[in-house]
Design a protein around this motif. Structure first.
Motif, short mmCIF file in Angstrom:
data_model
loop_
_atom_site.label_atom_id
_atom_site.label_comp_id
_atom_site.label_asym_id
_atom_site.label_seq_id
_atom_site.Cartn_x
_atom_site.Cartn_y
_atom_site.Cartn_z
N HIS A 59 -63.89 9.44 -3.82
CA HIS A 59 -64.07 10.87 -3.62
C HIS A 59 -65.21 11.13 -2.64
O HIS A 59 -66.18 10.35 -2.58
N PRO A 60 -65.14 12.21 -1.87
CA PRO A 60 -66.13 12.45 -0.81
C PRO A 60 -67.57 12.51 -1.30
O PRO A 60 -68.49 12.14 -0.56
N ASP A 61 -67.79 12.98 -2.53
CA ASP A 61 -69.17 13.08 -3.03
C ASP A 61 -69.70 11.73 -3.52
O ASP A 61 -70.77 11.66 -4.13
N HIS A 62 -68.99 10.65 -3.21
CA HIS A 62 -69.46 9.30 -3.53
C HIS A 62 -69.50 8.40 -2.29
O HIS A 62 -70.24 7.41 -2.29
N ALA A 63 -68.72 8.74 -1.29
CA ALA A 63 -68.44 7.78 -0.21
C ALA A 63 -69.03 8.15 1.14
O ALA A 63 -68.85 7.42 2.11
N VAL A 77 -69.16 -5.01 2.87
CA VAL A 77 -68.55 -3.83 2.27
C VAL A 77 -67.34 -4.26 1.43
O VAL A 77 -66.45 -4.94 1.93
N TRP A 78 -67.34 -3.82 0.17
CA TRP A 78 -66.29 -4.19 -0.77
C TRP A 78 -65.39 -3.00 -1.08
O TRP A 78 -65.84 -1.86 -1.13
N ALA A 79 -64.11 -3.28 -1.35
CA ALA A 79 -63.17 -2.26 -1.80
C ALA A 79 -62.23 -2.86 -2.84
O ALA A 79 -62.10 -4.09 -2.94
N ARG A 80 -61.59 -1.99 -3.59
CA ARG A 80 -60.66 -2.47 -4.61
C ARG A 80 -59.40 -3.02 -3.96
O ARG A 80 -58.84 -2.43 -3.04
N GLY A 89 -59.74 5.12 4.84
CA GLY A 89 -59.53 6.53 5.12
C GLY A 89 -60.67 7.39 4.61
O GLY A 89 -61.02 8.40 5.23
N ALA A 90 -61.27 7.00 3.49
CA ALA A 90 -62.35 7.79 2.89
C ALA A 90 -63.69 7.55 3.56
O ALA A 90 -64.55 8.44 3.58
N THR A 91 -63.90 6.35 4.08
CA THR A 91 -65.23 5.97 4.58
C THR A 91 -65.29 5.74 6.08
O THR A 91 -66.38 5.74 6.66
#
Length: 261
Positions: A59-63, A77-80, A89-91
């Motif tokens: 979510h934008p308020d985290h990323a 940088v890690w992602a699921r 797309g988010a970051t």
């Protein structure tokens, strides 16, 4: 193993008006949820060597500041796993490594273990150390967490809360609001709240409400000014859960009790 926290002001629907970023380690540190660039977070990182960056969810308020801190520190940088495209797309950052449930991220303070905790968002995870769990938007000390369609999944959310309840950590470190010193009590409260909302949704359908807005008005007996969209998404997520379980029928427009009921 201690986590250090910086509350970062950021546009968010959470009443705190900020998102907590957490850091574990000193010489090879992990940063979780850099919501934005901020003096408090910069100060927290100033005497540390940042080795890893990860998110509880996208979510934008985290990323918002993943790209900035990745560029400034050259951290991994890690992602699921399975959600790398959504992460990018988010970051705006292509992840270097992927994690799944049980993956450990090494820090000089010890390993941090990934816990799969979807529900609030499909990619939601938590970060566990010996005592505490950085729990993102899974739990809050007061009030409740939005689990709203289309991304929210009530069944997954309840399973995640039950998993954390069974794990029984010493404390939960949430993204919004104070540290949670009684994790089991909090998880039980949130499960009870969600099941009571489900009971109200089903009762509304039983009493003849069949559109989403009719169910919403019947299920919430309070003023929803400013949060009606969130409540509407929550009711939709509950209808989807009840439909998946065969308790109600829901075709996207109309709800009814399942004929078998």
């Amino acid at each position: 193993m201690d986590w250090q926290r910086a509350d970062v002001p950021v546009p968010t629907r959470a009443p705190t008006g900020s998102t907590a970023a957490y850091v574990c380690g000193d010489e090879a540190a992990l940063l979780v949820d850099p919501a934005d660039t901020d003096d408090a977070l910069d100060s927290l990182l100033s005497d540390r060597t940042l080795a890893h960056i990860a998110l509880t969810h996208y979510h934008p308020d985290h990323a918002g500041a993943v790209a900035h801190y990745a560029r400034e520190t050259n951290a991994t940088v890690w992602a699921r796993r399975g959600r790398a495209t959504a992460f990018e797309g988010a970051t705006g950052v292509t992840p270097d490594k992927l994690f799944s449930d049980g993956t450990t991220i090494p820090t000089d303070a010890g390993p941090v273990t990934i816990l799969d905790t979807p529900g609030h968002a499909p990619e939601h995870v938590a970060f566990a150390t010996d005592g505490a769990v950085v729990s993102g938007d899974l739990a809050v000390a007061e009030g409740s967490v939005v689990v709203g369609a289309p991304e929210g999944d009530v069944r997954a959310y309840l399973s995640s809360l039950r998993r954390l309840h069974a794990r029984n950590p010493d404390a939960l470190l949430p993204s919004h609001g104070p540290r949670i010193e009684s994790p089991r009590e909090t998880c039980a409260r949130l499960i009870s709240h969600r099941l009571e909302r489900e009971r109200r949704v089903r009762a509304a359908v039983n009493d003849g409400a069949d559109t989403l807005d009719e169910v919403l008005d019947a299920a919430y007996e309070k003023d929803l000014t400013g949060v009606r969209d969130l409540a509407r998404a929550t009711v939709l997520a509950h209808l989807e859960k009840l439909a998946a379980e065969g308790t109600v029928s829901w075709d996207g427009e109309r709800a009814a009790l399942h004929p078998a009921e």
